[in-house]
Motif scaffolding. Sequence first.
Motif, PDB file in Angstrom:
ATOM      1  N   HIS A 132       1.120  -1.124   0.139  1.00  0.00           N
ATOM      2  CA  HIS A 132      -0.250   0.068  -0.526  1.00  0.00           C
ATOM      3  C   HIS A 132       0.739   1.461  -0.421  1.00  0.00           C
ATOM      4  O   HIS A 132       1.482   1.633   1.535  1.00  0.00           O
ATOM      5  CB  HIS A 132      -0.957  -0.168   1.001  1.00  0.00           C
ATOM      6  N   HIS A 169      -5.043   6.644  -5.022  1.00  0.00           N
ATOM      7  CA  HIS A 169      -6.435   6.897  -4.676  1.00  0.00           C
ATOM      8  C   HIS A 169      -7.123   7.148  -6.246  1.00  0.00           C
ATOM      9  O   HIS A 169      -6.922   7.578  -7.047  1.00  0.00           O
ATOM     10  CB  HIS A 169      -7.141   8.331  -4.108  1.00  0.00           C
ATOM     11  N   GLU A 202      -5.846   2.075  -4.909  1.00  0.00           N
ATOM     12  CA  GLU A 202      -7.614   1.953  -3.824  1.00  0.00           C
ATOM     13  C   GLU A 202      -8.352   3.094  -3.847  1.00  0.00           C
ATOM     14  O   GLU A 202      -8.077   4.113  -4.306  1.00  0.00           O
ATOM     15  CB  GLU A 202      -5.962   2.928  -2.581  1.00  0.00           C
ATOM     16  N   HIS A 254     -11.870   2.458   2.051  1.00  0.00           N
ATOM     17  CA  HIS A 254     -11.758   2.041   0.928  1.00  0.00           C
ATOM     18  C   HIS A 254     -10.887   0.812   1.005  1.00  0.00           C
ATOM     19  O   HIS A 254     -10.839  -0.157   1.633  1.00  0.00           O
ATOM     20  CB  HIS A 254      -9.764   3.200   1.489  1.00  0.00           C
ATOM     21  N   HIS A 260      -7.268  -0.817   5.168  1.00  0.00           N
ATOM     22  CA  HIS A 260      -7.349   0.356   7.312  1.00  0.00           C
ATOM     23  C   HIS A 260      -9.025  -0.012   7.646  1.00  0.00           C
ATOM     24  O   HIS A 260      -9.665   1.362   7.851  1.00  0.00           O
ATOM     25  CB  HIS A 260      -6.734   1.545   7.060  1.00  0.00           C
ATOM     26  N   ASP A 275       1.106   2.630   3.680  1.00  0.00           N
ATOM     27  CA  ASP A 275       0.381   3.103   3.327  1.00  0.00           C
ATOM     28  C   ASP A 275       1.659   4.133   2.812  1.00  0.00           C
ATOM     29  O   ASP A 275       1.196   5.956   3.634  1.00  0.00           O
ATOM     30  CB  ASP A 275      -0.397   3.203   4.115  1.00  0.00           C
TER      31      ASP A 275
HETATM   32 FE    FE Z   1      -6.746   4.769   2.425  1.00  0.00          FE
END
Ligand code: FE
Length: 274
Positions: A6, A38, A63, A74, A189, A246
């Motif tokens: 991620h 994203h 994502e 997400h 998450h 992330d």
């Molecule tokens: Fe996220």
Amino acid sequence: MRIDLHTHSTVSDGTEPPAEVMRAAARAQLDVVALTDHDAVTGWEEAAAAAADAGLTFVPGIEVSCRHHGVSIHLLGYWPDATSPAFEHMIAETRAARVDRARQMVHRISADYPLTWDEVLTHATASDTVGRPHIADAMVARGHFATRDDAFAEVLGGNSRYYVPHYAPDVLDAIATLRTCGGVPVFAHPGADARGRVVPDAVIVDMADAGLAGLEVDHRDHSPQQRERLAALATQLGLVRTGSSDYHGAGKVNRLGENLTSVEAFAALEAQRG
Ligand code: FE
Ligand code: AMP
Ligand code: FE
Ligand code: ZN
């Protein structure tokens, strides 16, 4: 084997271009790394080439911004066929909605803090997906705040009066769409309640029924207690337990490799590639 599934680049709200994220991943001694911007996949080609140069295994990911009964979710997706019309349609609609939404937020914010839409755009020139972090960057550049985090705490959070939601597909539909185009969906998450509302376990059960493959249990936003609870839920539902950083470059404190996915878990995801 060090596997981090991620990360974000300037294609969305990371601060480094895709190739630089891959070079940073090599410096962090990762062996496998996914790029998961994203709602965009435009970083894949550059990242794949840089990863090959650095001797890394590259995993093309995304994502996907989703929603379920008003709660933002997400959804990570690995190896989707990005040329699939259903997939392209899903993310194009969200990206367009994000622009309108960001403009509306800037309009609201500008009543109290001097800020223009053009300023926000200068912080998103390399980005295909505009998000609140770009508004944060413009406010930091203006001197309103010292960091992205401060801007989120004061004006950009989900409970702020400046907040505007944007269209996003329902998460059960997004799981189905990802599966249709060969992708492997993992809930990002799932317990990050400090950043906004999270869904109850019953929704995770529904997501599992809809084709979810895994839960991102090991993530900075989860306490040890939450990890234990989510790991038990993953076992109970037959979901793969993943862990990831992330990473957003300088946009967040998250460091590459700070949470990892096991070799067995990665193999279990790969086995589900369509
Ligand atoms: Fe996220
Ligand atoms: P958006 O996609 O526009 O709704 O913005 C959400 C993104 O903002 C997330 O993907 C994070 O990268 C970032 N974000 C969310 N909450 C915070 C926070 N408290 N501090 C810094 N960045 C955040
Ligand atoms: Fe982000
Ligand atoms: Zn992310």
